[in-house]
Design an enzyme around this catalytic site. Structure first.
Site, PDB file in Angstrom:
ATOM      1  CG  ASP A  23    -102.356 -14.599 -73.693  1.00  0.00           C
ATOM      2  OD1 ASP A  23    -102.784 -13.350 -73.858  1.00  0.00           O
ATOM      3  OD2 ASP A  23    -102.802 -15.561 -74.134  1.00  0.00           O
ATOM      4  CD  GLU A  27    -104.256 -23.430 -66.008  1.00  0.00           C
ATOM      5  OE1 GLU A  27    -104.750 -23.356 -67.159  1.00  0.00           O
ATOM      6  OE2 GLU A  27    -103.139 -22.947 -65.575  1.00  0.00           O
ATOM      7  CG  ASN A  86    -109.692 -27.600 -70.574  1.00  0.00           C
ATOM      8  OD1 ASN A  86    -110.250 -28.452 -69.935  1.00  0.00           O
ATOM      9  ND2 ASN A  86    -110.553 -26.959 -71.676  1.00  0.00           N
TER      10      ASN A  86
END
Length: 281
Positions: free
Chosen positions: A57, A132, A175
């Protein structure tokens, strides 16, 4: 079909997998670029139809930054650990490529954001991101006094280690670890999650991506780091404003048949699975 081949050469197996599949790609597509260091300026190349990203990722996050405001649909080939975005196993690459050639796939669109770090009298710094924005205390570790505005209205002031403003794609990362909710990946929303708030009343909030989010520090001597998608973007003080807003471009992810988002949550995070009770196989 014109394609980019990108990836993280520092991850074991990536270079070998690209060498393995490159002849197949060149048989049926025009390979515009192979960049396993993700250092090239993609704006210097013609528009591609698709980008194959080999790695994890993190490689996909770097590819999104590398493409900037000319986003190309991405198929991620997972040679990392988790693989939320890079969800094609190397053994399934031939089948996935054949489905793409047959136009038997769909492209999902995902929220990207701009993080603008501004101080009066100086040019603003704008960073494009996908996961984020984290505003976090820096050593020596002291609590920050933070103020959050949404669309120009102050909605919270609190003390803590920091604050996360996450996209749906990023909601399963920092998160989630900080106690925030998982968002469906194609929502147009942000989740605002405090990091270790010194209060019992501040809980994560999900809000529209059509609104703007501004974070300020309150104490004059305070310093904090602004981290975008895992990369430190700036060090800020009370004179700075950190603005997060929806970007004018979207990240696009290629999905072939065989895996749904909730299957990925179950397989990768064991979300919603039955507990393993004593005595059961």
């Amino acid at each position: 079909m014109r394609v980019f081949v990108l990836g993280n050469a520092s991850r074991p197996g990536v270079t070998a997998e690209v060498e393995r599949w490159l002849p197949l790609l060149k048989e049926s597509a025009e390979v515009l670029l192979v960049d396993l260091r993700q250092e090239r300026d993609l704006s210097a190349f013609p528009d591609a139809d698709l980008a194959f990203v080999f790695g994890g990722d993190g490689a996909i996050l770097r590819a999104a930054r590398q493409m900037g405001y000319r986003q190309v649909p991405v198929l991620g080939v997972n040679l990392g650990r988790l693989g939320f975005l890079a969800d094609v196993h190397p053994q399934d690459f031939r089948r996935s490529f054949e489905l793409i050639l047959q136009a038997n796939y769909r492209t999902t669109r995902h929220l990207m954001f701009e993080c603008v770090v501004a101080v009066d009298g100086q040019p603003a710094q704008t960073i494009l991101g996908l996961n984020e924005v984290v505003v976090h205390a820096v050593p020596p570790m002291r609590m920050l006094d933070l103020e959050l505005e949404i669309d120009g209205t102050v909605v919270s002031r609190f003390s803590g280690d920091g604050l996360i403003v996450s996209s749906p794609i990023g909601s399963t990362g920092h998160n989630l670890s900080a106690g925030g909710p998982i968002l469906e990946q194609e929502l147009s929303a942000f989740v605002v999650t405090p990091i270790c708030p010194h209060t019992l009343t501040f809980r994560p909030v999900v809000e529209s991506a059509e609104k703007s989010y501004t974070i300020r520090l309150h104490r004059t001597a305070e310093q904090a780091a602004v981290v975008v998608d895992g990369q430190t973007a700036a060090q800020v003080g009370a004179q700075h404003r950190i603005l997060i807003r929806k970007a004018p471009v979207a990240f696009r992810l290629v999905k072939v048949a065989g895996q749904t988002y909730y299957q990925t949550l179950r397989d990768k995070l064991r979300w919603g699975t039955t507990p393993s009770y004593r005595g059961e196989p």
